[in-house]
Design a protein around this motif. Sequence first.
Motif, PDB file in Angstrom:
ATOM      1  N   ASP A  17      -0.938   3.151  -2.930  1.00 22.41           N
ATOM      2  CA  ASP A  17      -1.597   4.487  -2.497  1.00 22.41           C
ATOM      3  C   ASP A  17      -1.404   5.657  -3.120  1.00 22.41           C
TER       4      ASP A  17
ATOM      5  N   LEU B  46      -8.210   3.327 -11.051  1.00 21.32           N
ATOM      6  CA  LEU B  46      -7.337   2.451 -11.474  1.00 21.32           C
ATOM      7  C   LEU B  46      -7.254   2.356 -13.010  1.00 21.32           C
TER       8      LEU B  46
ATOM      9  N   SER C 255       1.000  11.346  -7.989  1.00 13.59           N
ATOM     10  CA  SER C 255      -0.259  10.729  -8.331  1.00 13.59           C
ATOM     11  C   SER C 255      -0.739  11.222  -9.650  1.00 13.59           C
TER      12      SER C 255
ATOM     13  N   ARG D 267      -9.398  -1.877  -3.647  1.00 10.03           N
ATOM     14  CA  ARG D 267      -8.719  -0.500  -3.259  1.00 10.03           C
ATOM     15  C   ARG D 267      -8.770   0.642  -3.875  1.00 10.03           C
ATOM     16  N   TYR D 268      -8.752   0.429  -5.363  1.00 14.13           N
ATOM     17  CA  TYR D 268      -8.472   1.688  -6.293  1.00 14.13           C
ATOM     18  C   TYR D 268      -9.677   1.967  -7.192  1.00 14.13           C
TER      19      TYR D 268
ATOM     20  N   ARG E  96       0.631  -1.288  -0.096  1.00 17.75           N
ATOM     21  CA  ARG E  96       0.186   0.022  -0.054  1.00 17.75           C
ATOM     22  C   ARG E  96       0.875   1.115  -0.026  1.00 17.75           C
TER      23      ARG E  96
ATOM     24  N   LEU F  94      -1.957   5.924  -6.917  1.00 17.90           N
ATOM     25  CA  LEU F  94      -3.255   5.964  -7.437  1.00 17.90           C
ATOM     26  C   LEU F  94      -4.213   6.783  -6.528  1.00 17.90           C
ATOM     27  N   LEU F  95      -4.059   7.113  -5.432  1.00 19.53           N
ATOM     28  CA  LEU F  95      -4.958   7.830  -4.337  1.00 19.53           C
ATOM     29  C   LEU F  95      -4.483   8.860  -4.142  1.00 19.53           C
TER      30      LEU F  95
END
Length: 475
Positions: free
Chosen positions: A260, A368, A293, A363-364, A256, A263-264
């Motif tokens: 993370d 994604l 990101s 999660r994404y 993560r 992607l986040l």
Amino acid sequence: MPLHNRPSAEALGRSLPAGFVIGTATAAAQIEGATQVGRRTPSVWDAFSAEPGRVQDGSTTAVTADHFHRHVEDVRLMSELGADAYRFSLGWTRLQPNGRGPLDPEGVAFYDRLLDELHESGITPFVTISHWDLPVEYEQGWLDRDTAHRLGEFAALVGERFGDRVDSWITINEPATVTLNGYALGLHAPGHSLLFDALPTVHHQLLSHGLAVQALRAAGVRGQVGITNVHTPVVAASGSPEDAMMAALFDVVHNRVFADPVLLGHYPQVPDELAPMFGAFAEVPAEDLAVISQPLDFYGLNYYMPTRIAAGAGSAESPDGTSEAMTELPFRLEPFDEFPTTGFGWPISPEFFGTALAEVQERYGDVLPPVYITENGASFADEIDAETGIVEDDERIGYLAGHLEAAITATAPGGVAEGIDLRGLFVWSLMDNWEWATGFTQRFGLLRVDFETLERTPKASFNWLQSALRARDEV
């Protein structure tokens, strides 16, 4: 995968989705050799492999599979295989000696030839900019924020030079392995054993990725741009709260913290009791996260195995060597006794491939981008039959068949990860190579390499994949 459960090569080939890319993958430090040719200067892996005791069999990067001199033959073999694409990395110090200044013409000429040969053979190039071979001149390596800017500058140079002939760019490969093995446990170059003090290398690698994305796009490259991360599903060794917490910790440090931010746009939250371990991420500048990101054209996911975690320190022994630092960790890796294993001792469990994809999807979600499996493969003790000259690597065929089928099933309508737009899979590896700290002791290739004569011999797995691709093309 047992023979009686395995789809035939032809059936598997016909089941591949339209447009699904099948390729092979390599890395410069593992196959090129020719470390003294031209103005090429040492990388951290050249230096690491020259230190006694660092590599299991005492081998070095000097020759490896000699792809530098044999690339014409290697591209011909890829063409015979029927591969759609070839993922390879650029040797940083072959192209930019000492990690400074303009690109070296002789290094450029080698990659020019390779790209031309690939295009003439109808093979799509996927190019990785940084696959672990930092210049030795970067003394602090990824501990130094400046290294991120050096990679951004290198990306600008190669993007401008090769941008018209590269279909897909991968900024960096497996930053998790670099941080964990190279800086936390001392198993890989540059050989530091810093444990959680290695976490600044996470941020600097991800920042280098973002700067490379900016540089490639500023150079006007025609190809799509992405990153490659390695993902492992993590399970607790028991139902105890302690094992569950350590499994969650391992998921954060292996998966993560690398995915993370990309992607986040932020690092993952961790339980309060674990927060002191992650102080390196406490005050990350917002502008860094914006760079890291940026939207990507694709996400590269490497999958090899799941991981089982228990609370409490374990042994110093690992497949990559011995690391006393491992005995100081608050968790340990436990075996999957229910599964057969590869030559590395990794569990062979295609069902967990679907789990990995499902976790990424969960999660994404909508952020994604399309996904490529940029590495999937296995090492086994392959030997040539003295009478037939054939390498019967049935275990590898089973591994590849099971994992390819699992990936397609998981992302098909009704699958556990049906929301993922899976575009292709790259087999690791095209050929037996120099496998980092294990030297020549682990063979992953579809092609057997005799490291004395450097002769290439297609294995049974090569012929199996060739049959699958021919059946696909006949549909």
